[in-house]
Design an enzyme around this catalytic site. Structure first.
Site, PDB file in Angstrom:
ATOM      1  N   ASN A 190       0.827  -1.207   0.000  1.00 21.46           N
ATOM      2  CA  ASN A 190       0.000   0.000   0.000  1.00 21.46           C
ATOM      3  C   ASN A 190       0.864   1.261   0.000  1.00 21.46           C
ATOM      4  OD1 ASN A 190      -2.715  -0.630  -0.206  1.00 21.46           O
ATOM      5  ND2 ASN A 190      -2.927  -1.093   1.973  1.00 21.46           N
ATOM      6  N   ASP A 225      -6.366  -6.832   5.730  1.00 25.73           N
ATOM      7  CA  ASP A 225      -5.780  -7.905   4.916  1.00 25.73           C
ATOM      8  C   ASP A 225      -5.940  -9.265   5.600  1.00 25.73           C
ATOM      9  OD1 ASP A 225      -4.077  -7.311   6.989  1.00 25.73           O
ATOM     10  OD2 ASP A 225      -2.244  -7.605   5.843  1.00 25.73           O
TER      11      ASP A 225
END
Length: 315
Positions: A190, A225
């Site tokens: 990210n 996640d």
């Protein structure tokens, strides 16, 4: 107001009144029907023909029409029909059908009885196409129950359906393990490539899990996640560990997004459910969390099982 409307309608010519009623019924996608029980002769108004997509020139044989009901709806319809015939009390139920052309539709069916000499001589009622209403309800249900990014079950639904899955009589009520999966290097992904790349990665992981565990009791995304699975099989701890090692390898394969090669890994912790299934899901989540923590502490791409014996088994 209703009396005034009825009075006004009564003053209309018969052909105009019939046309207006037909227009109103068609607009509401409603039709009327009747079945004479002694002969099983069916009578339909045009609205019912439209709902079933049934050719008006075809003979109306009850056996052919019953075959157009989806199995569960057919059983429910026949039970309701028998009850109305027996008791004379009206019933309304929602049923799913497959039209003459093969299109699936939902229909609201009302069944009423007309009795003669103390017995039911004929049944009648209405049929209304409610497909659009059911689609709206189903869409809202999916929105409430699924993770909007991946389409997997969300945390609330995953926890709520745990008991449903392990009590599933069709599958002998068996579940072997609660599995937690946490992606490695996801924050790095990210930070480096942005949230669009992260979202693409999460969707790819969800797709891989869905394909690999399509026979599992449940696959969900808990948030961020982290993903979860309720395994039905295998049942042996060594075989479970082997399956989860294969899962780590599968999730570690690179994915390609916008010309970039993206690599992530996965750490997996699992709690063995065992039999009988008397433990609460909170207890299993706590054990799986411990196993997941041990897997991440041992390095990337690791699997740990937390068994009933009370210690983690590394794989």
């Amino acid at each position: 107001m209703r009396d005034e409307a009825d009075h006004a309608a009564a003053g209309l010519p018969d052909d105009v009144r019939v046309r207006l009623y037909d227009q109103a019924l068609n607009a509401a996608r409603v039709g009327a029907w009747e079945c004479e029980l002694e002969t099983e002769r069916l009578t339909w108004t045009p609205g019912v023909y439209d709902i079933f997509g049934y050719p008006t020139g075809n003979p109306l044989r009850r056996a052919n029409i019953v075959d157009l009901y989806i199995d569960e709806s057919r059983r429910n319809m026949e039970l309701a029909r028998a009850e109305v015939i027996r008791s004379g009390r009206a019933v309304t139920l929602d049923t799913e059908i497959r039209t003459w052309r093969g299109e699936r539709r939902w229909m609201r069916l009302s069944i009423n009885a007309m009795r003669e000499d103390g017995r039911t001589a004929r049944i009648f009622g209405s049929k209304q196409d409610i497909t659009s209403d059911r689609q709206i309800i189903e869409r809202l249900r999916r929105q409430a129950e699924t993770d909007p990014l991946t389409g997997l079950a969300n945390r609330l639904v995953f926890q709520a359906r745990y008991r449903e899955v392990i009590d599933d009589n069709l599958n002998h009520g068996f579940a072997s393990a609660l599995v937690l999966i946490d992606l490695d290097r996801f924050k790095e992904l990210n930070d480096t490539h942005g949230h669009s790349a992260g979202d693409a990665c999460l969707c790819e992981v969800a797709g891989r899990l869905r394909r690999a565990f399509h026979n599992a009791g449940l696959v969900g995304r808990l948030g961020g996640d982290e993903f979860a699975i309720i395994l039905r099989s295998p049942t042996d701890p060594a075989r479970i560990a082997h399956v989860l090692q294969q899962t780590v390898a599968m999730l570690s394969r690179p994915l390609f997004w916008n010309g970039l090669r993206i690599e992530v890994g996965a750490s997996i912790g699992a709690a063995l459910i065992g039999r009988p299934h008397r433990r609460r899901i909170a207890e299993l989540f706590a054990e799986a969390d411990i196993a997941l923590y041990d897997a991440k502490a041992a390095g990337r791409n690791k699997v740990h099982l937390f068994g009933d014996e009370g210690h983690s088994r590394a794989a």
